[in-house]
Design a protein around this motif. Structure first.
Motif, PDB file in Angstrom:
ATOM      1  N   THR A  87       0.865  -1.181   0.007  1.00 16.78           N
ATOM      2  CA  THR A  87       0.142   0.142   0.026  1.00 16.78           C
ATOM      3  C   THR A  87       0.799   1.284   0.048  1.00 16.78           C
ATOM      4  O   THR A  87       2.172   1.209   0.037  1.00 16.78           O
ATOM      5  N   ILE A  88       0.314   2.169  -0.370  1.00 14.51           N
ATOM      6  CA  ILE A  88       0.860   3.409  -0.008  1.00 14.51           C
ATOM      7  C   ILE A  88       1.077   4.063   1.429  1.00 14.51           C
ATOM      8  O   ILE A  88       0.042   3.646   2.096  1.00 14.51           O
ATOM      9  N   MET A  89       2.261   4.321   1.703  1.00 16.12           N
ATOM     10  CA  MET A  89       2.319   4.553   3.407  1.00 16.12           C
ATOM     11  C   MET A  89       1.447   5.552   3.863  1.00 16.12           C
ATOM     12  O   MET A  89       0.969   5.289   5.012  1.00 16.12           O
ATOM     13  N   PRO A 141       9.815   4.349  -3.623  1.00 17.89           N
ATOM     14  CA  PRO A 141       9.010   5.662  -3.767  1.00 17.89           C
ATOM     15  C   PRO A 141       8.361   5.909  -5.059  1.00 17.89           C
ATOM     16  O   PRO A 141       8.889   5.418  -5.978  1.00 17.89           O
ATOM     17  N   TRP A 142       7.595   6.657  -5.245  1.00 15.93           N
ATOM     18  CA  TRP A 142       6.922   7.141  -6.453  1.00 15.93           C
ATOM     19  C   TRP A 142       7.678   8.553  -7.065  1.00 15.93           C
ATOM     20  O   TRP A 142       8.453   8.956  -6.315  1.00 15.93           O
ATOM     21  N   PRO A 143       7.646   8.619  -8.299  1.00 18.21           N
ATOM     22  CA  PRO A 143       8.402   9.797  -8.601  1.00 18.21           C
ATOM     23  C   PRO A 143       8.018  10.919  -8.025  1.00 18.21           C
ATOM     24  O   PRO A 143       6.860  10.895  -7.521  1.00 18.21           O
ATOM     25  N   PRO A 144       8.635  12.054  -7.884  1.00 14.14           N
ATOM     26  CA  PRO A 144       8.174  13.134  -7.227  1.00 14.14           C
ATOM     27  C   PRO A 144       6.754  13.721  -7.591  1.00 14.14           C
ATOM     28  O   PRO A 144       6.370  13.635  -8.869  1.00 14.14           O
ATOM     29  N   GLN A 145       6.298  14.285  -6.615  1.00 12.46           N
ATOM     30  CA  GLN A 145       4.647  14.778  -7.146  1.00 12.46           C
ATOM     31  C   GLN A 145       4.685  16.255  -7.548  1.00 12.46           C
ATOM     32  O   GLN A 145       5.000  17.139  -7.022  1.00 12.46           O
ATOM     33  N   GLY A 146       3.977  16.434  -8.701  1.00  9.66           N
ATOM     34  CA  GLY A 146       3.549  17.611  -9.350  1.00  9.66           C
ATOM     35  C   GLY A 146       2.371  17.914  -9.451  1.00  9.66           C
ATOM     36  O   GLY A 146       1.298  16.979  -9.128  1.00  9.66           O
ATOM     37  N   MET A 164     -10.522  18.755  -6.986  1.00  8.76           N
ATOM     38  CA  MET A 164      -9.053  18.148  -6.783  1.00  8.76           C
ATOM     39  C   MET A 164      -8.996  16.741  -6.292  1.00  8.76           C
ATOM     40  O   MET A 164      -9.669  16.320  -5.388  1.00  8.76           O
ATOM     41  N   ARG A 165      -8.493  15.800  -7.242  1.00  5.43           N
ATOM     42  CA  ARG A 165      -8.368  14.552  -6.944  1.00  5.43           C
ATOM     43  C   ARG A 165      -7.472  14.208  -5.583  1.00  5.43           C
ATOM     44  O   ARG A 165      -6.527  14.849  -5.347  1.00  5.43           O
ATOM     45  N   THR A 166      -8.262  13.429  -4.811  1.00  6.59           N
ATOM     46  CA  THR A 166      -7.203  12.916  -3.301  1.00  6.59           C
ATOM     47  C   THR A 166      -7.282  11.635  -3.500  1.00  6.59           C
ATOM     48  O   THR A 166      -8.131  10.909  -4.105  1.00  6.59           O
ATOM     49  N   TYR A 167      -6.498  10.957  -2.892  1.00  3.41           N
ATOM     50  CA  TYR A 167      -6.437   9.469  -2.705  1.00  3.41           C
ATOM     51  C   TYR A 167      -6.195   9.004  -1.221  1.00  3.41           C
ATOM     52  O   TYR A 167      -6.272   7.795  -0.918  1.00  3.41           O
ATOM     53  N   ASN A 168      -6.137   9.595  -0.207  1.00  2.00           N
ATOM     54  CA  ASN A 168      -6.088   9.376   0.934  1.00  2.00           C
ATOM     55  C   ASN A 168      -6.073  10.758   2.080  1.00  2.00           C
ATOM     56  O   ASN A 168      -6.129  12.060   1.510  1.00  2.00           O
ATOM     57  N   ALA A 186      -9.438   6.641  -7.099  1.00  2.00           N
ATOM     58  CA  ALA A 186      -8.332   5.592  -6.727  1.00  2.00           C
ATOM     59  C   ALA A 186      -7.395   5.948  -8.210  1.00  2.00           C
ATOM     60  O   ALA A 186      -7.965   6.251  -9.266  1.00  2.00           O
ATOM     61  N   MET A 187      -6.063   5.564  -7.867  1.00  2.00           N
ATOM     62  CA  MET A 187      -4.970   5.725  -8.978  1.00  2.00           C
ATOM     63  C   MET A 187      -5.609   5.205 -10.262  1.00  2.00           C
ATOM     64  O   MET A 187      -5.560   5.747 -11.373  1.00  2.00           O
ATOM     65  N   VAL A 188      -6.151   3.863 -10.220  1.00  2.00           N
ATOM     66  CA  VAL A 188      -6.589   3.154 -11.402  1.00  2.00           C
ATOM     67  C   VAL A 188      -7.653   3.839 -11.998  1.00  2.00           C
ATOM     68  O   VAL A 188      -8.008   3.304 -13.233  1.00  2.00           O
ATOM     69  N   ILE A 203      -2.501  16.446  -7.216  1.00  2.00           N
ATOM     70  CA  ILE A 203      -0.887  16.451  -7.040  1.00  2.00           C
ATOM     71  C   ILE A 203      -0.539  14.822  -7.294  1.00  2.00           C
ATOM     72  O   ILE A 203      -1.075  14.164  -6.317  1.00  2.00           O
ATOM     73  N   THR A 204       0.030  14.585  -8.099  1.00  2.00           N
ATOM     74  CA  THR A 204       0.621  13.146  -8.086  1.00  2.00           C
ATOM     75  C   THR A 204       1.837  13.271  -9.231  1.00  2.00           C
ATOM     76  O   THR A 204       2.176  14.349  -9.594  1.00  2.00           O
ATOM     77  N   SER A 205       2.315  12.047  -9.339  1.00  2.00           N
ATOM     78  CA  SER A 205       3.682  12.025 -10.112  1.00  2.00           C
ATOM     79  C   SER A 205       3.437  12.008 -11.671  1.00  2.00           C
ATOM     80  O   SER A 205       2.095  12.004 -12.122  1.00  2.00           O
ATOM     81  N   ALA A 206       4.233  12.542 -12.350  1.00  2.00           N
ATOM     82  CA  ALA A 206       4.170  12.465 -13.938  1.00  2.00           C
ATOM     83  C   ALA A 206       3.874  11.234 -14.379  1.00  2.00           C
ATOM     84  O   ALA A 206       3.124  10.910 -15.386  1.00  2.00           O
ATOM     85  N   LEU A 207       4.499  10.089 -13.696  1.00  2.00           N
ATOM     86  CA  LEU A 207       4.204   8.868 -13.992  1.00  2.00           C
ATOM     87  C   LEU A 207       2.758   8.180 -13.932  1.00  2.00           C
ATOM     88  O   LEU A 207       2.116   7.725 -15.054  1.00  2.00           O
ATOM     89  N   THR A 208       2.162   8.609 -12.989  1.00  2.00           N
ATOM     90  CA  THR A 208       0.730   8.489 -12.648  1.00  2.00           C
ATOM     91  C   THR A 208      -0.084   9.049 -13.786  1.00  2.00           C
ATOM     92  O   THR A 208      -0.929   8.502 -14.360  1.00  2.00           O
ATOM     93  N   GLY A 209       0.201  10.305 -14.130  1.00  2.00           N
ATOM     94  CA  GLY A 209      -0.370  10.993 -15.349  1.00  2.00           C
ATOM     95  C   GLY A 209      -0.003  10.050 -16.581  1.00  2.00           C
ATOM     96  O   GLY A 209      -1.209   9.786 -17.331  1.00  2.00           O
ATOM     97  N   PHE A 228       7.875  13.012  -1.833  1.00  2.00           N
ATOM     98  CA  PHE A 228       8.118  11.530  -2.570  1.00  2.00           C
ATOM     99  C   PHE A 228       7.463  10.439  -1.843  1.00  2.00           C
ATOM    100  O   PHE A 228       8.000   9.992  -0.939  1.00  2.00           O
ATOM    101  N   PRO A 229       6.289  10.357  -2.174  1.00  2.00           N
ATOM    102  CA  PRO A 229       5.731   9.199  -1.272  1.00  2.00           C
ATOM    103  C   PRO A 229       5.992   7.674  -1.573  1.00  2.00           C
ATOM    104  O   PRO A 229       6.456   7.498  -2.595  1.00  2.00           O
ATOM    105  N   LYS A 230       6.039   6.960  -0.753  1.00  2.00           N
ATOM    106  CA  LYS A 230       6.574   5.517  -0.860  1.00  2.00           C
ATOM    107  C   LYS A 230       5.425   4.510  -0.719  1.00  2.00           C
ATOM    108  O   LYS A 230       4.461   4.626  -0.054  1.00  2.00           O
TER     109      LYS A 230
HETATM  110  N1  PCA Z   1       0.640   7.737  -7.874  1.00  2.00           N
HETATM  111  C1  PCA Z   1      -0.295   7.487  -6.876  1.00  2.00           C
HETATM  112  C2  PCA Z   1       0.282   7.814  -5.383  1.00  2.00           C
HETATM  113  C3  PCA Z   1       1.476   8.796  -5.828  1.00  2.00           C
HETATM  114  C4  PCA Z   1       1.749   8.628  -7.118  1.00  2.00           C
HETATM  115  O1  PCA Z   1       2.616   9.185  -7.717  1.00  2.00           O
HETATM  116  C5  PCA Z   1      -1.571   7.993  -7.057  1.00  2.00           C
HETATM  117  O2  PCA Z   1      -1.611   9.059  -7.818  1.00  2.00           O
HETATM  118  O3  PCA Z   1      -2.653   7.410  -6.507  1.00  2.00           O
END
Ligand code: PCA
Length: 324
Positions: A87-89, A141-146, A164-168, A186-188, A203-209, A228-230
């Motif tokens: 899970t995300i910490m 960690p996830w990549p930095p949050q942008g 604004m999207r939130t996840y926790n 949820a991310m998915v 606010i999340t990583s470029a990767l999640t984008g 940098f969430p883990k």
């Molecule tokens: N992606 C996950 C958590 C942090 C991130 O970069 C998300 O957006 O849910």
């Protein structure tokens, strides 16, 4: 001759008997997709653990919230629905405030600092996990949050009333501080929520984008490097202790390798994912200096609240973090 072969067969099966008798299967639940780099890393960890323990341990990975939802995974492991989980910490902060140390905005600005913070945070997390019957395996960690947005963001006022999207709990508090309307996604489900017009920014990583192909609705990405969430991978102490000692140490070795591999992959993806957003037409921009100052002040407020909720455990981490 027949007798000889019978005897040889017995020797062979006896040699394997301890392994066969001690075989365990762990169901590992995660809230992220099978293709996600975190899950790919878990899959490799599970293959390596299986090989190193000569099949004494099989780890069955259940991705995509199928066995339990991301924020319920710790409970699912506590209840014995799964032996292990990821899970995300920050999903643990209500019960273990220390788990939120990596998601305080603007404390950590680089992978090197994220690693330093983790070294300081780890003993406390292990202690809290042990008290709850959990054994920590590794974090990545996830990549930095942008900041991703459908409209340009030039001042705090541009957040007011936006969805604004939130996840926790952590991202929820940040949305509140910014005056935005929190929308739990949820991310998915990010791509779907964007398509349905249920969210304006996040606010999340470029990767999640990238993993959710946010281009189209999302037009801007600001590299604010907020935190940098883990993700944390863990197992119930009961399942872990049931393994023979040699297998336990092989699993921890595979976990340490997964941690090293995951941190390197995250760092590489931080760069390639931003490039991919750009290649798909998302404008990569900087926020104006005034707004930058204001959100940093908001980060300080958030960290004061967090330190109050954690108490002395916070000093144990942040005093050495800031003086080292
Ligand atoms: N992606 C996950 C958590 C942090 C991130 O970069 C998300 O957006 O849910």
């Amino acid at each position: 001759m027949k007798k000889f072969w019978m005897a040889a067969l017995c020797v062979v099966s006896l040699a394997h008997a301890p392994d066969l008798l001690a075989q365990s299967t762990w169901k590992l639940a995660t809230g992220y997709r099978a293709e996600s780099f975190h899950t790919q890393n878990i899959l490799q960890f599970s293959r390596e653990a299986e090989q190193a323990t000569r099949g004494q341990l099989l780890i069955e990975v259940h991705p995509n919230n199928t066995l339990a939802k991301l924020n319920d995974i710790r409970q699912a492991v506590a209840d014995g629905k799964a032996e292990a989980g990821e899970t995300i910490m920050t999903s643990l902060v209500k019960d273990i405030p220390l788990a939120g140390a990596d998601s305080i905005p603007f404390v950590v600005g680089s992978y090197k600092d994220a690693e330093r913070l983790w070294k300081l945070q780890r003993p406390g997390i292990e202690k809290h996990f042990a008290q709850r019957g959990l054994k920590l395996l590794y974090t990545v960690p996830w990549p930095p949050q942008g900041l991703h947005s459908n409209k340009p963001i030039r001042s705090l006022a541009d957040f007011k009333g936006t969805q604004m999207r939130t996840y926790n709990a952590t991202t929820l508090r940040i949305a509140e501080m910014l005056g935005a309307k929190p929308v739990d996604v949820a991310m998915v489900d990010v791509g779907k929520a964007l398509g349905e017009g249920r969210m304006d920014n996040m606010i999340t990583s470029a990767l999640t984008g990238v993993e959710n192909k946010v281009w189209g609705p999302i037009k801007y990405y600001y590299e604010i490097n907020a935190w940098f969430p883990k993700n944390v991978v863990f197992v119930s102490s009961k399942a872990f202790d049931a393994l023979p000692p040699e297998a336990r140490s092989q699993v921890l070795k595979a976990a340490a390798a997964a941690e090293t591999r995951g941190w390197a992959a995250s760092q590489a993806l931080a760069v390639s994912a931003t490039d991919e957003l750009r290649a798909n037409g998302v404008k990569i921009e900087r926020i104006p200096a005034d707004l930058d100052n204001e959100i940093k002040r908001m980060g300080e407020r958030f960290s004061r609240e967090w330190v109050r909720s954690v108490g002395n455990d916070a000093n144990v981490i942040f005093v050495p973090y800031y003086i080292q």
